[in-house]
Design an enzyme around this catalytic site. Structure first.
Site, PDB file in Angstrom:
ATOM      1  CG  HIS A   1      -0.301   0.099   2.537  1.00  8.56           C
ATOM      2  ND1 HIS A   1       0.019  -1.021   3.282  1.00  8.56           N
ATOM      3  CD2 HIS A   1       0.112   1.158   3.293  1.00  8.56           C
ATOM      4  CE1 HIS A   1       0.582  -0.653   4.428  1.00  8.56           C
ATOM      5  NE2 HIS A   1       0.651   0.672   4.449  1.00  8.56           N
TER       6      HIS A   1
ATOM      7  NE  ARG B   1       1.231  11.205   8.737  1.00  8.68           N
ATOM      8  CZ  ARG B   1       2.472  10.968   8.310  1.00  8.68           C
ATOM      9  NH1 ARG B   1       2.954  11.673   7.283  1.00  8.68           N
ATOM     10  NH2 ARG B   1       3.216  10.052   8.887  1.00  8.68           N
TER      11      ARG B   1
ATOM     12  CD  GLU C   1      -1.995   3.202   6.314  1.00 10.72           C
ATOM     13  OE1 GLU C   1      -2.086   3.342   7.556  1.00 10.72           O
ATOM     14  OE2 GLU C   1      -0.978   2.784   5.729  1.00 10.72           O
TER      15      GLU C   1
ATOM     16  CG  ASN D   1      -2.706  11.811  12.842  1.00 12.63           C
ATOM     17  OD1 ASN D   1      -2.392  10.863  13.559  1.00 12.63           O
ATOM     18  ND2 ASN D   1      -2.067  12.077  11.709  1.00 12.63           N
TER      19      ASN D   1
ATOM     20  CG  HIS E   1       2.226  11.303  -9.490  1.00 19.46           C
ATOM     21  ND1 HIS E   1       3.196  12.023 -10.138  1.00 19.46           N
ATOM     22  CD2 HIS E   1       2.242  10.066 -10.078  1.00 19.46           C
ATOM     23  CE1 HIS E   1       3.769  11.276 -11.068  1.00 19.46           C
ATOM     24  NE2 HIS E   1       3.197  10.077 -11.054  1.00 19.46           N
TER      25      HIS E   1
ATOM     26  CD  GLU F   1       1.051   9.927 -14.447  1.00 22.24           C
ATOM     27  OE1 GLU F   1       1.459  10.081 -15.609  1.00 22.24           O
ATOM     28  OE2 GLU F   1       1.746   9.430 -13.532  1.00 22.24           O
TER      29      GLU F   1
END
Length: 256
Positions: free
Chosen positions: A7, A11, A57, A61, A75, A122
């Site tokens: 993966h 964030r 993923e 937070n 990217h 992209e």
């Protein structure tokens, strides 16, 4: 070690907004979730993602922090059928996605959009893999020879035969395990010839490499002089982290 990419982590500042964006525009579905006291991780991908395909993923937070993207990460690239680039881009525009770099401006070879947090995505033409599945992740490196050496020696990756693009001012190199299926994610190393340096930022997190045995893979990396960043013991033997030569974080994970 197996070495296939598992993966890539980014964030996000608003988890529900990001989930809605990826589920609505890329038809992603939730594949897994980890709720902790201070953060939430959600793993996403197309319904029919290949067993060796990489997931996205999203890390949220709970303290409402904001992030700086930096420029050391470039990217993620997602796949559409060879004859569906314009159609796919037009679909995203009709759905209200911001117009960033359309196919015409990219020579009708690819296009770019951005997610709600400004991460660049992209769109590439491929004759393999599920639509919108992750084709590669691009990072910028300050020394191409050092970067290629890192992935060759530490992870036993090979440069993909058709994956090198050398232009007047930059080069792109694609690396992956030698026997990885074409549906697996590749890593794109972008090297600019002008000697620039990059800012890591914190909007991007890491790429994760799948291994058969966490401790054995870690021992191999230490023998090969990879940075000892977060060893398995410090992560309760659930995962571990090293870094590449420029400081991009690389997680080691096992998947049942």
């Amino acid at each position: 070690m197996d070495g296939t990419f598992d993966h890539v982590m980014i964030r996000v500042e608003d988890l529900e907004e990001s989930l809605d964006w990826y589920e609505t525009h890329l038809n992603y579905e939730e594949k897994g979730r980890w709720e902790a006291d201070t953060f939430t991780n959600v793993f996403l991908g197309p319904e029919d993602v290949h067993e060796d395909g990489a997931l996205l993923e999203l890390t949220y937070n709970h303290d409402d922090r904001s992030y700086e993207t930096g420029d050391a990460w470039g990217h993620i690239a997602v796949r559409v059928p060879e004859d569906a680039l314009q159609e796919s881009y037009d679909q995203l525009m009709a759905e209200g996605v911001d117009d960033y770099r359309d196919p015409e401006s990219c020579g009708n070879r690819y296009a770019f959009v951005k997610d709600p947090d400004g991460h660049e995505i992209e769109i590439v033409k491929r004759d393999h893999g599920a639509k919108w599945s992750i084709d590669h992740t691009m990072i910028r490196v300050e020394d191409a020879d050092e970067a290629l050496g890192y992935w060759t020696r530490k992870f036993e990756y090979t440069e993909q035969p058709s994956g090198r693009w050398e232009a007047d001012s930059f080069s792109n190199y694609f690396v992956a395990p030698e026997d990885a299926p074409e549906e697996a994610m590749k890593l794109e190393l972008t090297y600019n010839y002008d000697g620039r340096e990059y800012t890591m930022g914190d909007g991007w997190g890491h790429v994760a490499v799948r291994v058969d045995d966490l401790d054995d893979a870690w021992d191999a990396l230490m023998t090969r002089e990879a940075p000892d960043y977060r060893d398995p013991a410090s992560c309760d033997h659930n995962y571990a982290f090293t870094k590449d030569q420029d400081g991009h974080e690389v997680e080691l994970v096992t998947r049942d």
